[in-house]
Design an enzyme around this catalytic site. Structure first.
Site, PDB file in Angstrom:
ATOM      1  N   HIS A 171      15.182 -30.233  23.767  1.00  0.00           N
ATOM      2  CA  HIS A 171      14.645 -29.939  22.440  1.00  0.00           C
ATOM      3  C   HIS A 171      13.800 -31.130  22.006  1.00  0.00           C
ATOM      4  O   HIS A 171      14.203 -31.960  21.196  1.00  0.00           O
ATOM      5  CB  HIS A 171      15.769 -29.651  21.445  1.00  0.00           C
ATOM      6  CG  HIS A 171      16.175 -28.216  21.432  1.00  0.00           C
ATOM      7  ND1 HIS A 171      15.347 -27.215  20.952  1.00  0.00           N
ATOM      8  CD2 HIS A 171      17.295 -27.602  21.848  1.00  0.00           C
ATOM      9  CE1 HIS A 171      15.959 -26.048  21.063  1.00  0.00           C
ATOM     10  NE2 HIS A 171      17.124 -26.247  21.614  1.00  0.00           N
ATOM     11  N   ASP A 213      15.986 -27.505  17.639  1.00  0.00           N
ATOM     12  CA  ASP A 213      17.439 -27.519  17.456  1.00  0.00           C
ATOM     13  C   ASP A 213      17.817 -27.804  16.009  1.00  0.00           C
ATOM     14  O   ASP A 213      18.738 -27.201  15.451  1.00  0.00           O
ATOM     15  CB  ASP A 213      18.086 -28.545  18.396  1.00  0.00           C
ATOM     16  CG  ASP A 213      17.455 -29.934  18.290  1.00  0.00           C
ATOM     17  OD1 ASP A 213      16.304 -30.056  17.833  1.00  0.00           O
ATOM     18  OD2 ASP A 213      18.119 -30.918  18.695  1.00  0.00           O
ATOM     19  N   TYR A 222      -2.411 -18.684  19.441  1.00  0.00           N
ATOM     20  CA  TYR A 222      -2.030 -19.234  18.130  1.00  0.00           C
ATOM     21  C   TYR A 222      -3.203 -19.149  17.153  1.00  0.00           C
ATOM     22  O   TYR A 222      -4.303 -19.606  17.450  1.00  0.00           O
ATOM     23  CB  TYR A 222      -1.613 -20.704  18.233  1.00  0.00           C
ATOM     24  CG  TYR A 222      -0.380 -20.943  19.061  1.00  0.00           C
ATOM     25  CD1 TYR A 222       0.889 -20.908  18.505  1.00  0.00           C
ATOM     26  CD2 TYR A 222      -0.486 -21.225  20.424  1.00  0.00           C
ATOM     27  CE1 TYR A 222       2.021 -21.134  19.271  1.00  0.00           C
ATOM     28  CE2 TYR A 222       0.642 -21.452  21.203  1.00  0.00           C
ATOM     29  CZ  TYR A 222       1.895 -21.407  20.614  1.00  0.00           C
ATOM     30  OH  TYR A 222       3.010 -21.628  21.371  1.00  0.00           O
ATOM     31  N   GLU A 240      19.258 -37.834  11.974  1.00  0.00           N
ATOM     32  CA  GLU A 240      19.948 -36.645  11.484  1.00  0.00           C
ATOM     33  C   GLU A 240      20.185 -36.651   9.976  1.00  0.00           C
ATOM     34  O   GLU A 240      20.506 -35.609   9.395  1.00  0.00           O
ATOM     35  CB  GLU A 240      21.282 -36.481  12.212  1.00  0.00           C
ATOM     36  CG  GLU A 240      21.103 -36.125  13.680  1.00  0.00           C
ATOM     37  CD  GLU A 240      22.418 -36.057  14.436  1.00  0.00           C
ATOM     38  OE1 GLU A 240      22.498 -35.276  15.415  1.00  0.00           O
ATOM     39  OE2 GLU A 240      23.365 -36.777  14.066  1.00  0.00           O
TER      40      GLU A 240
END
Length: 431
Positions: free
Chosen positions: A129, A134, A332, A408
């Site tokens: 990832h 994620d 895209y 995080e």
């Protein structure tokens, strides 16, 4: 966090019930933070490539079903869609997260680093990832749980979309946002607006980046096949050398943006990223293949550059007695943030992150297939900072790097942003 007068006034203009709902959701985001981080680490340790996100999809579907969402699985191969109807009438709001990983071998020293290996394009590689998907899944799982906890207070309906293959489906397969739309992701019920976010290393934790109008480029895949005539390397005059022709084409393509179009109006990029031709030092081959990308923000310019690429490649090849076949795919579109929706939701972002932490971003040459959702309904796609405060941005590994890593502590802000965009939009529509 200090609120500006504008942010305070934005809160004050909402009904008391909406303000109370915001407070409860912010509290839930605090409570859910450890779970969101745990989900993120689990998904990070078990990455899956596009159209192969079976484990991730099962994790999401089980979670949504337990929360009482109406769940549809197998959308665009592995996609999951959940619908939560609130206790009060109101608009339908969609939230989207992408699930797929990349064929990248992780080089980050983490206890939950990916050890997954696979074969991609005929070569063995790791799976990682490396673009933060994620975290996107984990944040939307957290937002889904918080919204379910306040279901009776919600003045509207939430549709959560967990999308596969944002990075593109495997060769020969369909996938991503376009296939989800083709398979009815915006039906029963159709959302009135859609929100999404992308974590990245380009801004610091605590910041949210935004841009109204064209925000991310259209990305086209360019393939050029140059055909000559094979001969001995010692006597090139007996053949037509496609390697020399391909080299001339590469140089010719560089003049399209730098010399032929007015880039003071719109930026553009034409890049050749790969050349393949020949197998031996003394053999001039029959053909050379080239692959590359084209990035634009304007449809008229996009078409004009396509025409110039074809003309340049074919003309240079013809001048040497070779041929050039040009194929351009358009996977895209330009990601356009609806200007009215962006202006309307900007006070929400400033309240959530703090006025000084909401930053106007330059246009990004990277691409996102969120663009296809935003073609159907007004959309807003924002950038969530993932680089630790104090760390130099220009020395931080970028998305798609094997060393890409995020802080995080950014995830709670992402959850709060998704929650508050949802309820503020609902409240303003339900007055």
């Amino acid at each position: 966090m200090r609120l500006t007068l504008a942010a305070v006034l934005a809160v004050a203009t909402l009904p008391a019930a909406a303000q109370s709902l915001q407070s409860r959701l912010d509290s839930l985001a605090d409570t859910l933070e450890p779970k969101v981080i745990e989900w993120r680490r689990d998904i990070h340790s078990n990455p899956e490539l596009g159209n192969r996100e079976t484990r991730t999809a099962a994790l999401v579907a089980e979670h949504l079903k337990a929360l009482g969402y109406d769940v549809r699985t197998g959308v665009a191969v592995t996609g999951v869609v959940g619908v939560l109807r609130g206790g009060k009438p109101g608009p339908v709001v969609a939230l989207r997260a992408d699930m797929d990983a990349l064929p990248v071998t992780e080089e980050v020293d983490l206890p939950f680093a990916s050890k997954v290996r696979t074969t991609y394009g005929g070569k063995e590689t790791g799976v990682m990832h490396a673009c933060g998907h994620d975290t996107h899944v984990a944040m939307l799982m957290g937002a889904a749980e918080a919204l379910a906890a306040v279901r009776d207070q919600l003045p509207g309906t939430v549709k959560v979309i967990f999308q596969p293959a944002e990075e593109g489906p495997p060769p020969g397969e369909k996938g991503g946002a376009a296939l989800m739309l083709e398979e009815g992701v915006f039906q029963d019920p159709k959302p009135e607006a859609i929100f999404g976010l992308h974590i990245g290393s380009m801004i610091h934790v605590g910041q949210i980046g935004y841009r109204s109008g064209p925000a991310m480029a259209a990305a086209d895949v360019l393939r050029i096949t140059v055909k000559g005539r094979q001969t001995h390397g010692a006597s090139p005059w007996n053949g037509v050398d496609p390697i020399v022709v391909a080299s001339q084409i590469v140089l010719g393509l560089q003049t399209i943006v730098s010399r032929q179009v007015n880039i003071s109006r719109e930026p553009a990029v034409v890049t050749i990223g790969g050349i393949d031709g020949g197998i031996r030092f003394n053999i001039i081959p029959d053909k050379v293949t080239m692959v590359g990308t084209i990035r634009t923000f304007d449809e008229a310019l996009r078409d004009d550059i396509h025409h110039r690429i074809k003309l340049t490649a074919e003309s240079i090849a013809a001048a040497s007695g070779a041929t050039a076949e040009v194929v351009i795919d358009k996977p895209y579109a330009v990601t356009i943030n609806d200007p009215a929706l962006t202006e309307r939701m900007l006070p929400t972002l400033k309240r959530v992150a703090g006025d000084s932490n909401v930053v106007l971003r330059d246009r990004v040459m990277g691409a996102e297939d969120f663009s296809f959702f935003a073609q159907q309904v007004p959309g807003l796609f924002v950038f969530l900072g993932g680089t630790p405060v104090g760390q130099e941005i220009d020395k931080t590994p970028s998305n798609h790097s094997p060393k890409f890593s995020i802080d995080e502590s950014a995830l709670k802000l992402g959850v709060r942003a998704l929650l508050n965009l949802t309820v503020d939009y609902m409240a303003s529509e339900s007055r």
